[in-house]
Structure formats: C-alpha cells, structure tokens
Design a protein around this motif. Structure first.
Motif, PDB file in Angstrom:
ATOM      1  N   ASN A 176      22.280 -70.412 -26.088  1.00 28.56           N
ATOM      2  CA  ASN A 176      23.171 -69.346 -25.626  1.00 28.56           C
ATOM      3  C   ASN A 176      23.948 -68.713 -26.776  1.00 28.56           C
ATOM      4  N   VAL A 177      24.283 -69.512 -27.785  1.00 27.21           N
ATOM      5  CA  VAL A 177      24.888 -68.921 -28.987  1.00 27.21           C
ATOM      6  C   VAL A 177      23.905 -67.952 -29.637  1.00 27.21           C
ATOM      7  N   ASN A 178      22.634 -68.345 -29.641  1.00 28.78           N
ATOM      8  CA  ASN A 178      21.583 -67.479 -30.176  1.00 28.78           C
ATOM      9  C   ASN A 178      21.486 -66.184 -29.368  1.00 28.78           C
ATOM     10  N   GLN A 179      21.588 -66.300 -28.033  1.00 24.45           N
ATOM     11  CA  GLN A 179      21.562 -65.104 -27.190  1.00 24.45           C
ATOM     12  C   GLN A 179      22.737 -64.188 -27.504  1.00 24.45           C
ATOM     13  N   GLN A 185      22.038 -62.403 -30.716  1.00 20.54           N
ATOM     14  CA  GLN A 185      21.003 -61.381 -30.595  1.00 20.54           C
ATOM     15  C   GLN A 185      21.516 -60.125 -29.900  1.00 20.54           C
ATOM     16  N   GLN A 186      22.570 -60.253 -29.105  1.00 14.72           N
ATOM     17  CA  GLN A 186      23.117 -59.087 -28.412  1.00 14.72           C
ATOM     18  C   GLN A 186      23.936 -58.193 -29.337  1.00 14.72           C
ATOM     19  N   ILE A 187      24.205 -58.691 -30.555  1.00 12.04           N
ATOM     20  CA  ILE A 187      24.988 -57.890 -31.494  1.00 12.04           C
ATOM     21  C   ILE A 187      24.320 -56.543 -31.729  1.00 12.04           C
ATOM     22  N   ASN A 188      22.988 -56.576 -31.920  1.00  7.80           N
ATOM     23  CA  ASN A 188      22.267 -55.330 -32.196  1.00  7.80           C
ATOM     24  C   ASN A 188      22.379 -54.356 -31.029  1.00  7.80           C
ATOM     25  N   SER A 189      22.160 -54.864 -29.810  1.00  4.59           N
ATOM     26  CA  SER A 189      22.233 -53.990 -28.634  1.00  4.59           C
ATOM     27  C   SER A 189      23.640 -53.452 -28.428  1.00  4.59           C
ATOM     28  N   VAL A 190      24.640 -54.310 -28.665  1.00  3.86           N
ATOM     29  CA  VAL A 190      26.021 -53.871 -28.498  1.00  3.86           C
ATOM     30  C   VAL A 190      26.372 -52.784 -29.511  1.00  3.86           C
ATOM     31  N   VAL A 191      26.002 -53.008 -30.776  1.00  6.04           N
ATOM     32  CA  VAL A 191      26.309 -52.021 -31.816  1.00  6.04           C
ATOM     33  C   VAL A 191      25.565 -50.718 -31.549  1.00  6.04           C
ATOM     34  N   MET A 192      24.279 -50.816 -31.164  1.00 11.02           N
ATOM     35  CA  MET A 192      23.525 -49.604 -30.832  1.00 11.02           C
ATOM     36  C   MET A 192      24.147 -48.892 -29.637  1.00 11.02           C
ATOM     37  N   LEU A 197      24.944 -71.237 -37.637  1.00 15.33           N
ATOM     38  CA  LEU A 197      24.392 -70.111 -36.880  1.00 15.33           C
ATOM     39  C   LEU A 197      25.238 -68.856 -37.061  1.00 15.33           C
ATOM     40  N   PHE A 198      26.547 -69.016 -36.971  1.00 16.48           N
ATOM     41  CA  PHE A 198      27.443 -67.874 -37.119  1.00 16.48           C
ATOM     42  C   PHE A 198      27.333 -67.247 -38.506  1.00 16.48           C
ATOM     43  N   ALA A 199      27.233 -68.107 -39.526  1.00 15.21           N
ATOM     44  CA  ALA A 199      27.126 -67.602 -40.897  1.00 15.21           C
ATOM     45  C   ALA A 199      25.865 -66.753 -41.065  1.00 15.21           C
ATOM     46  N   ILE A 200      24.758 -67.240 -40.533  1.00 12.46           N
ATOM     47  CA  ILE A 200      23.491 -66.498 -40.636  1.00 12.46           C
ATOM     48  C   ILE A 200      23.552 -65.224 -39.799  1.00 12.46           C
ATOM     49  N   THR A 201      24.141 -65.333 -38.600  1.00 10.15           N
ATOM     50  CA  THR A 201      24.265 -64.162 -37.729  1.00 10.15           C
ATOM     51  C   THR A 201      25.095 -63.069 -38.393  1.00 10.15           C
ATOM     52  N   LYS A 202      26.178 -63.485 -39.051  1.00  7.79           N
ATOM     53  CA  LYS A 202      27.034 -62.501 -39.717  1.00  7.79           C
ATOM     54  C   LYS A 202      26.293 -61.799 -40.846  1.00  7.79           C
ATOM     55  N   THR A 203      25.500 -62.583 -41.603  1.00  9.34           N
ATOM     56  CA  THR A 203      24.773 -61.998 -42.737  1.00  9.34           C
ATOM     57  C   THR A 203      23.625 -61.108 -42.280  1.00  9.34           C
ATOM     58  N   VAL A 204      22.785 -61.673 -41.422  1.00  9.46           N
ATOM     59  CA  VAL A 204      21.594 -60.942 -40.972  1.00  9.46           C
ATOM     60  C   VAL A 204      21.964 -59.890 -39.936  1.00  9.46           C
ATOM     61  N   GLY A 205      22.813 -60.290 -38.957  1.00 14.66           N
ATOM     62  CA  GLY A 205      23.189 -59.358 -37.900  1.00 14.66           C
ATOM     63  C   GLY A 205      23.987 -58.177 -38.415  1.00 14.66           C
ATOM     64  N   GLY A 206      24.829 -58.404 -39.442  1.00 16.17           N
ATOM     65  CA  GLY A 206      25.593 -57.300 -40.016  1.00 16.17           C
ATOM     66  C   GLY A 206      24.695 -56.239 -40.618  1.00 16.17           C
ATOM     67  N   GLY A 207      23.679 -56.681 -41.356  1.00 13.88           N
ATOM     68  CA  GLY A 207      22.718 -55.735 -41.923  1.00 13.88           C
ATOM     69  C   GLY A 207      21.952 -55.009 -40.844  1.00 13.88           C
ATOM     70  N   SER A 208      21.589 -55.728 -39.785  1.00 15.91           N
ATOM     71  CA  SER A 208      20.866 -55.126 -38.670  1.00 15.91           C
ATOM     72  C   SER A 208      21.717 -54.062 -38.000  1.00 15.91           C
ATOM     73  N   ALA A 209      22.987 -54.372 -37.751  1.00 15.52           N
ATOM     74  CA  ALA A 209      23.879 -53.418 -37.087  1.00 15.52           C
ATOM     75  C   ALA A 209      24.015 -52.137 -37.893  1.00 15.52           C
ATOM     76  N   LYS A 210      24.154 -52.283 -39.208  1.00 10.75           N
ATOM     77  CA  LYS A 210      24.307 -51.105 -40.076  1.00 10.75           C
ATOM     78  C   LYS A 210      23.117 -50.166 -39.946  1.00 10.75           C
TER      79      LYS A 210
END
Length: 655
Positions: A337-340, A343-350, A203-216
């Motif tokens: 909860n790890v998924n939650q 998912q908050q990465i985007n809101s936090v970065v924004m 989950l973390f690996a996917i979050t880092k890959t997908v979430g990183g692009g989303s944050a950018k």
C-alpha cells in the motif's frame, strides 16, 4: 483600454500565455478540486468515502484473525487436545467470511458511486469551462492558441478524471490500510515494526528521488501536449495555404520539433514512473525476507523480550509463531500500500497540472460589462411618446434608468459618433489617433486605406470587442460604455471578412442572426442577399446540412449566407467588413442590389478594397497609419486629387 492580468515572471518560456507555472504539488488546486466535489455531491461523496474507509479497514482484519486462529492452534497443539478447536476456529472463519462479503458489497457501491461522481464532476467542469469561455473578451482568443485552449477540454480534463476516479480513492484506501496495519503491528511487536519502518523509509527515499523526476516531466508533458495540439490545429486550418506554397516539408519539420519535445518529456516521465513500481516491489520482497529472518531469530532467542502496545495496555499478546506469520502478511500489505501511495504521485501531479490549467482558463478575466442601458421593443403613440412592450413591433428603444429612479426611452435610430478616439491593443503602441466620425441615421460611411490602417479596428470599437483608451463613442447620444454589451451588439448587424458557418442546416445558419426568426423571414433574408438562388439548387435546399465551416460550399456562397444572417437580424446599424470580397463580379452585382435594399434606412459602415462598391457612400474616410487623412463624398475626394484619387485611379496601389 481593457486591463490585462498581471504577468507572472515565474512562467517558463515554453509555457503558453495565460497558464501559470505548476509546482510539484499545488495544494490550492487540490483544495479547490475537493471543494468543487463536495459542493456538487454533498451526500454522495461522503457516503463514497465512508464505503472506501470501511472496505479499507476490513482489508486489515485478516491479520488479526490469523493471529487469533494460529494462537488457538498453538494452544491446542501444546495441550494435545483438539476437542474445542471447531468451536473456537470456525466462528472466527465465519465472521471473517461475512466481513469479506460486506467488504465486497462496499467496494461495489463505492466504485459505482465514484464512477457516477467522476462523470458528473467532469460534466460540470466542462460546462463551467465552456460557459466561462463565452464570457471571455475577444482579446483572449487573439492572444492564445485555439488548439491549446481545446487541450483544456480534452487532455487536462482527462487528467482530472484520473485524479478523481483513481488517485483520490486509492490515496484514501491505501492511506487507511497503511495507518491501520501500522497500529496493528505496533500492537503485536514494536521491535519488528521498527524493522518494517526502516524498509519504508528506504521506499520513501527512492520515491522522492524517482517520483520527483517523474512528476517534473509529467508536468512538462501536459504543457507539450497543449503546444502540439495547438500546432496541429493551426496546420489543419491552414492546410490549403500549406499546399499552395508547397510548405509540407517545413510543416513536417516544425511538427517534428514540437513532437520530439513531447516525446522527450513523455519518455522521461514514463521511464521514471515505470522504474518506481518494480524497485518498490522488490524492496517489499526483500523486506519480507528480512522480517522472516528477524522473526525467526527472535523466536529462537531465549533472551528476547517483546515490547508491544498490547503489553502497555495490559493485554499482552505472547510473542510466537502466531505473531510472526501475520507480521509477514502485514509487511507485504504495508509495503504494497505504501507502494500504491507512491505510484499515485504521478497521477496526482498530472491531475493537479491539468487542474491548474483548467482553473487558469476558468479564472481568466471575463469581459467586463458595466452597462445598464438596455434595448427593448417599443411603441410610439400619435404624440411621439415611447412606451415599452413585450411584443415585437419592429421599433426599438434604449431603456435608460437614472439614479433618481426615473426611466427615459430613446428611440434606436442608428446615430453613431466617435469623438477624439485613441486606441491601442497594448498601452505601448497606439494604433488609432484622434478619430472623429459622425454617422447620422441612414448614412453610409465607408472606410478605405491600406491594410493595417485601422479600418476593422474602428468597427471593433463600435461593437466594443475592445474598449477605447481615450475619447468617447456615442450611440443615439448615449455613451456606449453605458449600454449593455449584449444589447449594443444586438443592435448591430455584422458581416465579417472571415465567414464562419456552424454545423447544421442552411436554415439554422441563417437563423443564427435572430433565433426567433421564422422560416419565411429567413428565406426572405436569403432572397434579399441573393443567396436564395443557389440555396434552392442545393441537394436539400434550406435543409442541406453544413459541416466543417461549410466546406461543401464555395467561399462566395458562404459569404452570401453570412450576409443573409445579418439581414434576418434586421438591425438599424450594419457593419460590412469586406462583405463582398469573396464574390465574383457578376454575383457582386446581384448582391449589391440586395445590399442596397438592406441598407435603406440604416446606418452602414463599409470596409472595402474594391472602391467601386463604395462610390455611392455618403461619406468616404481615408485612413493612413491610424489617422483619418481625408473625408468626403466620392466626387469631392476625386476633385481634391489626394490619396483617394490616387487609389481610385490606380496612381497609388492600395496594398
């Protein structure tokens, strides 16, 4: 000259000026948000966090009760004796129900408190933002798009709302649940917990890959929103110009470019964000199946030895159905909860992107004011001695404290002098050179010259909208750097070329010149400027509501109100920057009579392209490329037959 903040070489070219580059996670901005929250709500915020932590811990309790109830059922089933089942199971169910009720109350309390804290926090942020903006120099507004500044109050503040009201509570609650469930799983079975951890690492690996692009792209989206709003604001203000020059298609084309960039950034950001949730959810489902399979294999294996924290602490829990079934629920809860959290990465970065833009405006270098000479009401006795008074006497004096503790008073007369003044809006390009001006009390000084010659710049230096690079400016013999800016500007009445009227009545707009002015004084000022005639013919007279910069009035009527606003201030020095430029010839004659009365006994600086309006000036100064090339009365300059003569006779076009 006023110093400007150091440039940030890391700022992308697409980033608006003054806004620092935003990193993926800005720890300093995050700490600052938390610090502001704790400072504003030192009691309510910790109480809210305690409620969140309490409800999060209770959310992990069902796994423990399930294990105990199932373990008890296993014993009763094995012994084939159900006589004591009620005494064991029902109390546990009652305790669990009570915990759920308490948790519900806790959730209700923290959601209500969080709503109160969030709105209060946003209110304080907007107030701080606006109050700080009032202290910024004119240069800031000259070099930053107004629409982008407005975006700080709307989009950027809204991202802070999401950060405070949603992201922070979710991060805290989900984090507590994850940690609590993790230790409960270790307490029951370390081998199965390791299988869960494997899935979480995925989950973390996917979050880092997908979430990183989303944050950018979410960061880019915030910047694109500011640019888009800035462009829309410009087009709204200039709509008449757009239509006059048939610029509609070009405006659409330019808007499409900035809007397309916003679409691209938003599309990519949300595409990544929307992809993250389903992927993590399905990984959680797959992990659920894996845990069920592994647990079944361990149950059927006679040689399986379970390692757990309970065994290490001497309170070993027998591995069986009572462990596997709660583990399945805990796996869903853990991964959910790890998924939650992911998912908050985007809101936090924004939120942090918005926070950094807000803090950039808050931290913008305020207008410096080292002045200590103030303007006070004064009385003068028969011997000419000046004393300070709280009453409005119509006589003003400069209160000048000295290092030895003594205080001297100088009557405000309106003597303004510039000595060898140089100035440039930036150090590389000086626009005024060796400017010398001597305006004695009661004199009318006029500036003429081509556009860009430096006429308005001189008046901007007198009221210290900008500070000079070299030379001196003295006001009644006092260096204006020693005069407090608010008092300096209070002594100056200014009618700008661009008229700004505010939402409110005509009377309120005139009173803007002096807030303690009575209705009678405002009406007298309107009569003096020639505005009373048209105001009394308005639907509600002086109570007529104005909006949208007085769009329901003609340009000339708006200018007359601006002149009345300056008149009610009753200052000893007047600056008229094209004050009659928007008035027709007939109205100009009416206004000119009022202006002549207004200018009596005052020092007046006049900027005018209509040379007929400055013929009666005591001194006329002709500027060219930031230098005074001619000075003298109208008659003297006509006799010299220089540049002024060419301008006046039409032998040389002013523009």
């Amino acid at each position: 000259m006023m110093k400007t903040p150091e440039k940030n070489n890391d700022i992308p070219k697409t980033l608006p000026k003054g806004v620092p580059a935003v990193r993926k996670f800005n720890l300093s901005a995050f700490k600052r948000v938390i610090k502001i929250l704790f400072k504003a709500y030192p009691v309510l915020l910790p109480l809210t966090f305690l409620c969140i932590i309490f409800s999060a811990i209770i959310a992990t309790m069902p796994a423990i009760f399930n294990q105990q109830i199932i373990a008890a059922i296993e014993v009763f089933y094995k012994d084939a004796d159900w006589s004591g089942a009620k005494e064991v199971i029902i109390p546990k169910i009652i305790v669990l129900a009570i915990l759920y009720i308490v948790s519900l109350i806790s959730v209700f309390v923290h959601t209500q408190l969080m709503a109160y804290i969030t709105q209060g926090f946003l209110g304080k942020m907007r107030k701080t933002l606006f109050n700080g903006m009032q202290n910024l120099p004119i240069k800031y507004f000259d070099t930053n798009k107004h629409g982008d500044i407005m975006s700080h109050y709307t989009n950027d503040i809204d991202t802070l709302r999401q950060l405070v009201s949603q992201s922070l509570p979710t991060l805290l609650q989900a984090g507590i649940v994850v940690v609590s469930v993790f230790f409960i799983m270790l307490w029951y079975s370390i081998p199965i917990t390791l299988v869960v951890i494997f899935g979480v690492f995925l989950l973390f690996a996917i979050t880092k890959t997908v979430g990183g692009g989303s944050a950018k792209y979410f960061i880019r989206q915030q910047k694109s929103i500011g640019k888009t709003e800035g462009y829309i604001q410009e087009m709204m203000n200039g709509q008449k110009v757009v239509k006059v020059f048939c610029h509609e298609e070009k405006a659409k084309e330019d808007f499409d470019k900035v809007n397309e960039q916003l679409f691209s950034d938003s599309n990519k950001a949300h595409a990544f964000a929307n992809l993250l949730g389903p992927i993590n959810m399905n990984i959680g489902n797959i992990l659920y199946v894996i845990i069920a399979t592994v647990g079944g294999i361990f149950l059927l294996s006679d040689g399986f030895v379970n390692f757990s924290l309970s065994k290490l602490f001497g309170r070993e829990i027998i591995f069986g159905i009572s462990v596997v079934i709660p583990f399945l629920n805990m796996t869903k809860q853990f991964t959910g909860n790890v998924n939650q959290l992911s998912q908050q990465i985007n809101s936090v970065v924004m939120g942090l992107a918005g926070a950094e833009r807000v803090f950039a405006l808050m931290d913008a270098m305020p207008e410096t004011d080292d002045g200590y000479v103030t303007l006070v009401n004064a009385e003068i006795d028969e011997k000419g001695n000046i004393t300070e008074t709280d009453k409005r006497t119509g006589i003003w004096a400069w209160r000048h404290p000295h290092q030895d503790g003594s205080i001297t008073y100088t009557r405000l007369a309106g003597d303004v002098r510039l000595f060898d003044v140089d100035f440039g809006y930036n150090e590389e390009k000086i626009v005024l050179h060796n400017i010398d001006i001597y305006a004695e009390p009661g004199q009318k000084v006029a500036f003429v010259g081509a556009t860009g010659a430096g006429k308005t710049t001189i008046t901007n230096l007198i009221n210290r909208f900008y500070d000079i690079a070299d030379g001196k400016i003295r006001y009644d013999g006092i260096n204006i750097n020693k005069i407090k800016k608010s008092d300096l500007r209070r002594s100056l009445g200014i009618v700008l070329q661009e008229t700004n009227l505010f939402t409110g009545t005509v009377m309120e707009n005139i009173r803007y010149g002096r807030l303690d002015a009575t209705d009678e004084e405002c009406i007298e000022a309107a009569k003096l400027s020639g505005a009373d005639d048209f105001i009394t013919r308005l639907p509600d007279g002086y109570d007529t509501e104005l909006s949208n910069n007085g769009s329901n009035l003609s340009q000339g009527q708006r200018q007359l109100i601006a002149i009345a606003r300056a008149a009610v201030a009753d200052p000893p020095v007047m600056i008229l920057d094209e004050a009659t430029s928007s008035i027709d010839t007939r109205t100009e004659a009416i206004v000119q009579r009022g202006m002549d009365k207004l200018m009596q006994g005052r020092t007046v600086f006049v900027i005018a392209h209509r040379l007929s309006t400055i013929k009666n000036s005591d001194v006329i100064m002709v500027l060219e490329k930031g230098r005074i090339i001619e000075r003298g009365s109208h008659e003297k300059l006509i006799e010299e037959k220089g540049k002024y003569y060419q301008l006046y006779t039409g032998a040389f076009e002013l523009e």
